[in-house]
Design a protein around this motif. Structure first.
Motif, PDB file in Angstrom:
ATOM      1  N   SER A   1      -4.586   6.892  -1.571  1.00 19.48           N
ATOM      2  CA  SER A   1      -3.677   5.754  -1.502  1.00 19.48           C
ATOM      3  C   SER A   1      -3.981   4.769  -2.628  1.00 19.48           C
ATOM      4  O   SER A   1      -5.043   4.828  -3.253  1.00 19.48           O
ATOM      5  CB  SER A   1      -3.801   5.041  -0.148  1.00 19.48           C
ATOM      6  OG  SER A   1      -5.103   4.479   0.002  1.00 19.48           O
ATOM      7  N   HIS A   2      -3.039   3.876  -2.865  1.00 19.30           N
ATOM      8  CA  HIS A   2      -3.221   2.766  -3.805  1.00 19.30           C
ATOM      9  C   HIS A   2      -2.710   1.504  -3.133  1.00 19.30           C
ATOM     10  O   HIS A   2      -1.778   1.553  -2.310  1.00 19.30           O
ATOM     11  CB  HIS A   2      -2.461   3.008  -5.101  1.00 19.30           C
ATOM     12  CG  HIS A   2      -2.990   4.139  -5.918  1.00 19.30           C
ATOM     13  ND1 HIS A   2      -4.222   4.107  -6.535  1.00 19.30           N
ATOM     14  CD2 HIS A   2      -2.448   5.358  -6.217  1.00 19.30           C
ATOM     15  CE1 HIS A   2      -4.425   5.241  -7.186  1.00 19.30           C
ATOM     16  NE2 HIS A   2      -3.370   6.022  -7.003  1.00 19.30           N
ATOM     17  N   ASN A   3      -3.302   0.372  -3.483  1.00 21.80           N
ATOM     18  CA  ASN A   3      -2.836  -0.887  -2.905  1.00 21.80           C
ATOM     19  C   ASN A   3      -2.895  -2.000  -3.936  1.00 21.80           C
ATOM     20  O   ASN A   3      -3.586  -1.905  -4.955  1.00 21.80           O
ATOM     21  CB  ASN A   3      -3.660  -1.249  -1.664  1.00 21.80           C
ATOM     22  CG  ASN A   3      -5.108  -1.577  -2.023  1.00 21.80           C
ATOM     23  OD1 ASN A   3      -5.421  -2.697  -2.398  1.00 21.80           O
ATOM     24  ND2 ASN A   3      -5.982  -0.593  -1.926  1.00 21.80           N
ATOM     25  N   GLY A   4      -2.166  -3.062  -3.638  1.00 22.11           N
ATOM     26  CA  GLY A   4      -2.154  -4.196  -4.545  1.00 22.11           C
ATOM     27  C   GLY A   4      -1.362  -5.348  -3.969  1.00 22.11           C
ATOM     28  O   GLY A   4      -1.168  -5.432  -2.752  1.00 22.11           O
TER      29      GLY A   4
ATOM     30  N   LEU B   1      -0.958   3.205 -13.706  1.00 24.94           N
ATOM     31  CA  LEU B   1      -0.270   3.118 -12.419  1.00 24.94           C
ATOM     32  C   LEU B   1       0.691   1.937 -12.399  1.00 24.94           C
ATOM     33  O   LEU B   1       1.840   2.070 -11.960  1.00 24.94           O
ATOM     34  CB  LEU B   1      -1.281   2.993 -11.283  1.00 24.94           C
ATOM     35  CG  LEU B   1      -0.682   2.825  -9.880  1.00 24.94           C
ATOM     36  CD1 LEU B   1       0.288   3.948  -9.554  1.00 24.94           C
ATOM     37  CD2 LEU B   1      -1.786   2.746  -8.826  1.00 24.94           C
ATOM     38  N   ARG B   2       0.247   0.789 -12.896  1.00 26.14           N
ATOM     39  CA  ARG B   2       1.131  -0.370 -12.911  1.00 26.14           C
ATOM     40  C   ARG B   2       2.366  -0.091 -13.774  1.00 26.14           C
ATOM     41  O   ARG B   2       3.494  -0.420 -13.392  1.00 26.14           O
ATOM     42  CB  ARG B   2       0.397  -1.604 -13.436  1.00 26.14           C
ATOM     43  CG  ARG B   2       1.269  -2.851 -13.382  1.00 26.14           C
ATOM     44  CD  ARG B   2       0.597  -4.080 -13.958  1.00 26.14           C
ATOM     45  NE  ARG B   2       1.486  -5.223 -13.828  1.00 26.14           N
ATOM     46  CZ  ARG B   2       2.502  -5.484 -14.651  1.00 26.14           C
ATOM     47  NH1 ARG B   2       2.753  -4.686 -15.671  1.00 26.14           N
ATOM     48  NH2 ARG B   2       3.281  -6.538 -14.440  1.00 26.14           N
TER      49      ARG B   2
ATOM     50  N   VAL C   1      -2.267  -3.833  -9.246  1.00 24.26           N
ATOM     51  CA  VAL C   1      -2.982  -2.749  -8.580  1.00 24.26           C
ATOM     52  C   VAL C   1      -4.412  -3.232  -8.341  1.00 24.26           C
ATOM     53  O   VAL C   1      -5.081  -3.679  -9.278  1.00 24.26           O
ATOM     54  CB  VAL C   1      -2.990  -1.474  -9.448  1.00 24.26           C
ATOM     55  CG1 VAL C   1      -3.820  -0.378  -8.787  1.00 24.26           C
ATOM     56  CG2 VAL C   1      -1.567  -0.995  -9.711  1.00 24.26           C
TER      57      VAL C   1
ATOM     58  N   ASP D   1      -6.883  -1.458  -6.171  1.00 20.21           N
ATOM     59  CA  ASP D   1      -7.898  -0.470  -5.817  1.00 20.21           C
ATOM     60  C   ASP D   1      -8.516   0.212  -7.040  1.00 20.21           C
ATOM     61  O   ASP D   1      -9.491   0.949  -6.904  1.00 20.21           O
ATOM     62  CB  ASP D   1      -7.309   0.592  -4.884  1.00 20.21           C
ATOM     63  CG  ASP D   1      -6.211   1.400  -5.539  1.00 20.21           C
ATOM     64  OD1 ASP D   1      -5.145   0.818  -5.801  1.00 20.21           O
ATOM     65  OD2 ASP D   1      -6.420   2.597  -5.806  1.00 20.21           O
ATOM     66  N   ILE D   2      -7.959  -0.020  -8.233  1.00 18.23           N
ATOM     67  CA  ILE D   2      -8.516   0.493  -9.476  1.00 18.23           C
ATOM     68  C   ILE D   2      -8.956  -0.703 -10.315  1.00 18.23           C
ATOM     69  O   ILE D   2      -8.179  -1.652 -10.474  1.00 18.23           O
ATOM     70  CB  ILE D   2      -7.469   1.316 -10.263  1.00 18.23           C
ATOM     71  CG1 ILE D   2      -6.919   2.454  -9.405  1.00 18.23           C
ATOM     72  CG2 ILE D   2      -8.075   1.871 -11.550  1.00 18.23           C
ATOM     73  CD1 ILE D   2      -5.775   3.221 -10.055  1.00 18.23           C
TER      74      ILE D   2
ATOM     75  N   LYS E   1       0.858  -1.190   0.000  1.00 10.39           N
ATOM     76  CA  LYS E   1       0.000   0.000   0.000  1.00 10.39           C
ATOM     77  C   LYS E   1       0.888   1.232   0.000  1.00 10.39           C
ATOM     78  O   LYS E   1       1.831   1.338   0.791  1.00 10.39           O
ATOM     79  CB  LYS E   1      -0.916   0.020   1.225  1.00 10.39           C
ATOM     80  CG  LYS E   1      -1.853   1.225   1.272  1.00 10.39           C
ATOM     81  CD  LYS E   1      -2.758   1.154   2.494  1.00 10.39           C
ATOM     82  CE  LYS E   1      -3.693   2.349   2.567  1.00 10.39           C
ATOM     83  NZ  LYS E   1      -4.571   2.290   3.771  1.00 10.39           N
TER      84      LYS E   1
ATOM     85  N   THR F   1       0.819   5.613  -0.076  1.00  9.94           N
ATOM     86  CA  THR F   1      -0.068   6.735   0.249  1.00  9.94           C
ATOM     87  C   THR F   1       0.516   8.060  -0.212  1.00  9.94           C
ATOM     88  O   THR F   1       1.732   8.196  -0.406  1.00  9.94           O
ATOM     89  CB  THR F   1      -0.333   6.811   1.762  1.00  9.94           C
ATOM     90  OG1 THR F   1       0.919   6.925   2.458  1.00  9.94           O
ATOM     91  CG2 THR F   1      -1.053   5.566   2.259  1.00  9.94           C
TER      92      THR F   1
ATOM     93  N   ASN G   1      -5.595   1.846 -14.080  1.00 15.54           N
ATOM     94  CA  ASN G   1      -4.899   0.677 -13.538  1.00 15.54           C
ATOM     95  C   ASN G   1      -3.614   0.423 -14.312  1.00 15.54           C
ATOM     96  O   ASN G   1      -2.535   0.264 -13.734  1.00 15.54           O
ATOM     97  CB  ASN G   1      -5.816  -0.541 -13.595  1.00 15.54           C
ATOM     98  CG  ASN G   1      -5.229  -1.767 -12.920  1.00 15.54           C
ATOM     99  OD1 ASN G   1      -4.184  -2.265 -13.313  1.00 15.54           O
ATOM    100  ND2 ASN G   1      -5.914  -2.270 -11.908  1.00 15.54           N
TER     101      ASN G   1
END
Length: 213
Positions: free
Chosen positions: A61-64, A107-108, A94, A96-97, A54, A56, A104
């Motif tokens: 925030s983003h998580n995966g 971000l990845r 990822v 959260d998207i 995660k 922030t 997605n």
């Protein structure tokens, strides 16, 4: 004058409280010598094992998660003695998207690029256990964590349990300071002009490693 003093006290209290809420990273030190070589056990169930992350920033925030590529766990009479885990950095996901959302993929792509983990140069990360200290309800596992070209020794609180011949090695949630591993993008440790566009240095992580039946 009394009102001014009271106001200053209130401000100081708020600042102190905010400071106390900052995330603390697991302490790092120079890499330690590995006492037990377990690199050929190959007894970790890769499909059942998982690392979560995660990140922030001021706006959210983003998580995966990310998967293991190889894994070895040495258990003797129900006690964890050693382990070595190779992390497949290309498996970063990822969560959260939505997967079909353009954001997605963006971000990845950013995470695997040179801005962050540069997987073209560093396709794997690694964690190698160097010491295990059983304190009853928790097991404190010390190991050499390698991200990119940096290796640091960290200690992670965790639990280890065995049932029907399958051992589960599960960490508590812990924070790693990415700046210590040369992951620089958006880091206030490297850039002074970010204002509110920074990304926190602390990466929140946890893992579950399960052996084969």
């Amino acid at each position: 004058m009394k009102k001014l003093v009271l106001a200053l006290v209130l401000v100081a209290s708020v600042l102190t409280a905010c400071k106390g809420e900052e995330k603390e990273a697991v302490a790092t030190k120079e890499a330690e010598k590995v006492a037990v070589n377990v690199a050929e056990l190959n007894n970790v169930d890769l499909a059942a094992s998982l690392i979560t992350w995660k990140g922030t920033k001021p706006t959210g925030s983003h998580n995966g998660n990310v998967m293991l590529k190889e894994g070895d766990l040495l258990i003797e009479e129900g006690t964890l003695k050693g382990g070595e885990f190779v992390i497949d950095m290309n498996s970063i996901k990822v969560l959260d998207i939505p997967a079909d959302n353009e954001g997605n993929g963006k971000l990845r792509g950013h995470l695997i690029s040179g801005d962050f983990f540069d997987i073209a140069t560093y396709p794997i990360s690694k964690f190698v256990i160097t010491n295990v200290e059983d304190k009853g309800d928790k097991v404190y596992v010390t190991g050499n964590l390698q991200i990119k070209d940096v290796i640091k020794s960290i200690t992670i609180p965790s639990t280890v349990s065995t049932k029907n011949g399958v051992t589960t090695f599960k960490s508590e949630t812990f924070n790693v300071n990415r700046a210590e591993f040369n992951v620089k993008y958006g880091s206030k440790s490297f850039f002074d002009n970010l204002k509110d566009k920074f990304i926190d240095d602390m990466m929140e992580m946890s893992f579950t490693v399960v052996t084969k039946a």
